[in-house]
Motif scaffolding. Structure first.
Motif, short mmCIF file in Angstrom:
data_model
loop_
_atom_site.label_atom_id
_atom_site.label_comp_id
_atom_site.label_asym_id
_atom_site.label_seq_id
_atom_site.Cartn_x
_atom_site.Cartn_y
_atom_site.Cartn_z
N VAL A 349 0.84 -1.19 0.00
CA VAL A 349 0.00 0.00 0.00
C VAL A 349 0.87 1.24 0.00
N PHE A 350 1.93 1.21 0.80
CA PHE A 350 2.80 2.37 0.88
C PHE A 350 3.49 2.61 -0.46
N GLU A 351 3.93 1.53 -1.13
CA GLU A 351 4.59 1.68 -2.42
C GLU A 351 3.64 2.25 -3.47
N ILE A 352 2.37 1.87 -3.40
CA ILE A 352 1.38 2.42 -4.33
C ILE A 352 1.23 3.92 -4.11
N LEU A 353 1.18 4.33 -2.85
CA LEU A 353 1.04 5.76 -2.55
C LEU A 353 2.26 6.54 -3.03
N VAL A 354 3.45 5.92 -2.93
CA VAL A 354 4.64 6.59 -3.42
C VAL A 354 4.59 6.73 -4.94
N LEU A 355 4.07 5.71 -5.62
CA LEU A 355 3.92 5.80 -7.07
C LEU A 355 2.99 6.95 -7.45
N ILE A 356 1.98 7.18 -6.62
CA ILE A 356 1.03 8.27 -6.90
C ILE A 356 1.74 9.61 -6.94
N THR A 357 2.78 9.77 -6.13
CA THR A 357 3.47 11.06 -6.10
C THR A 357 4.08 11.40 -7.45
N THR A 358 4.56 10.38 -8.18
CA THR A 358 5.16 10.63 -9.48
C THR A 358 4.16 11.26 -10.42
N PHE A 359 2.96 10.70 -10.46
CA PHE A 359 1.92 11.25 -11.33
C PHE A 359 1.39 12.58 -10.79
N SER A 360 1.19 12.65 -9.48
CA SER A 360 0.59 13.84 -8.88
C SER A 360 1.42 15.10 -9.12
N ALA A 413 0.97 1.92 -13.84
CA ALA A 413 0.45 1.77 -12.48
C ALA A 413 0.34 3.11 -11.78
N ALA A 414 1.37 3.96 -11.96
CA ALA A 414 1.36 5.26 -11.30
C ALA A 414 0.25 6.15 -11.86
N VAL A 415 0.08 6.14 -13.18
CA VAL A 415 -0.97 6.95 -13.79
C VAL A 415 -2.35 6.47 -13.36
#
Length: 463
Positions: A349-360, A413-415
């Protein structure tokens, strides 16, 4: 200038604005980047150059936009002025999300470097150290903009000097035989360029830092643009020279598997194993400085949106030049993510949230550069000659292309996850707009229409 509590606030000078940009761009990732891109060969150095050109173009666009709208909020302000409240809110929401999730990731990374200095500890001790890394910069922010500037200036200098030392001294130990092949496996070099660029793309997030804090920068029409460009170039020098030095001092087959490439470079230059301690200390300082700057960024964006009724009003109050509610909220949310990471054991879950930062991070970039294109093409431009108009348009389109590349490089995945998180903010927008007094909405609409009429009445000087 006074804060909402009536006390006078201090503003950043140009040196502090430059270190804010450099400190936010250069986090802890630089200490692992050479090993991360080594598997693709030295073509990754070319990817660095391409990315640097794009980042400088983006910095120039932010400088021009800050000259037009020298207010706190940066990309949020530009998107809202060009496309209205909804676009502005999406920019603010996306950027705000990126900041506090990134802070949690930085704190966890900082604990890893602390292990080199103190030895490995228990999970409970790691959690305490991670929370300390989050709250010490938050307390510095709550002490006022003066202390934010002091911490940022000192931490940037302390992390810049050892990195520059490795880069410069490494040139005297440089051995071309260590570089390895231009492309690993002898394949198409464009594939290696794209693959390495995808890893390096996020390393330049932070070029907008001075623009976001424009309201706290002295003479923002002049200093924001200078700070954005100089800070980006300074970070690029550290990135390029540092990576080149590591590539030339550590054998390629060893670098590919390295977990501390800069430490290995120092050990290769001088022998012994003291390089690991030196680099770990520099990494901790670097991360602390980045957390200090990003904590301020996490408060500035909701502050600007709160001034327009698009975030809760509590985010729009300042004390000693700093939006206190934004600082506390970011620290609490980042702390919650960190606690989940250490106690629940749900690393996925934490890794997914970190991936979100790239897109955000890219959503505000796309909207800001699109806003600049809109201002230039719609006649809402300053009294400029044709040469300036052409240059600004080329820079804006280049910045948009660079931002689009950032989105593509983030990966599917990030997008996907980022879009879901972005759309979750829509209900917040609906809630805030529905509760905003009708009179305030009418007044803001009149102000926007008046601004449009004034721009339309300006003489057209572009041939």
């Amino acid at each position: 200038m006074h804060d909402t509590d009536g006390t006078p606030s201090r503003r950043f000078g140009l040196p502090t604005a430059i270190t804010l940009v450099m400190g936010n761009i250069i986090g802890g990732g630089i200490f692992m980047l050479p090993a991360s891109v080594a598997p693709y060969g030295t073509v990754s150095l070319l990817a660095f150059v391409v990315l640097t050109v794009g980042a400088i173009a983006l910095a120039l666009v932010f400088g021009r936009l800050a000259g037009r709208f020298p207010r706190t909020g940066g990309p949020y302000v530009y998107a809202r002025e060009a496309f209205g409240d909804f676009a502005g809110f999406l920019s603010a929401w996306s950027y705000w999300t990126m900041t506090w999730v990134s802070n949690a990731a930085l704190a966890v990374a900082g604990v890893g470097y602390l292990h080199v200095l103190t030895g490995s500890g228990s999970k409970e001790l790691d959690l305490v150290l991670a929370l300390a890394l989050l709250w010490l910069p938050a307390l510095a922010n709550l002490a006022g903009t003066r202390w934010v500037g002091v911490v940022q200036l000192v931490s940037t200098v302390l992390k810049f000097l050892p990195m520059l030392f490795v880069a410069v001294v490494g040139l005297f130990f440089f051995d071309p035989a260590n570089l390895g092949p231009f492309t690993v496996g002898g394949g198409d070099w464009t594939g290696g360029l794209t693959a390495s660029a995808a890893i390096l793309l996020y390393s330049y997030v932070g070029v907008e830092s001075a623009a976001i804090s424009a309201g706290e920068v002295r003479d923002p029409e002049r200093n924001v643009g200078i700070a954005s460009v100089v800070g980006t170039i300074g970070a690029a020098v550290v990135y390029l020279l540092g990576t080149l030095a590591v590539f030339g001092t550590v054998a390629h087959d060893k670098l590919v598997d390295s977990t501390a490439p800069f430490s290995d470079a120092v050990d290769a230059m001088f022998g012994g194993h003291w390089g690991g301690t030196l680099i770990a200390l520099a990494a901790v300082i670097s991360i602390t400085g980045a957390l200090n700057g990003w904590t301020l960024m996490s408060a500035q964006m909701p502050y600007a949106a709160a001034q327009d009724g698009l975030f809760p009003a509590v985010f729009g109050k300042k004390r000693r030049g700093v939006p206190t509610a934004g600082v506390i909220a970011a620290a609490v949310l980042a702390s919650a993510l960190t606690i989940i990471n250490y106690t629940a054991g749900v690393g996925g879950v934490f890794e997914i949230l970190v991936l979100i930062t790239t897109f955000s991070a890219t959503v505000p970039y796309l909207l800001a550069t699109a806003a600049q294109v809109y201002f230039l093409l719609s006649g809402q431009r300053e009294k400029i000659h044709a040469g300036r108009m052409t240059r600004d348009l080329v820079l804006a389109l280049g910045g948009f292309a660079f931002s689009f590349w950032l989105v593509a490089g983030a990966g599917y995945a990030a997008v996907y996850q980022g879009v879901l998180f972005l759309f979750a903010g829509i209900i917040v927008y609906v809630w805030m707009v529905a509760r905003r007094p009708a009179k305030q909405q009418e007044q803001q609409e009149q102000e926007r229409q008046a601004t449009g009429r004034e721009s339309a009445d300006e003489p057209e000087l572009v041939g």
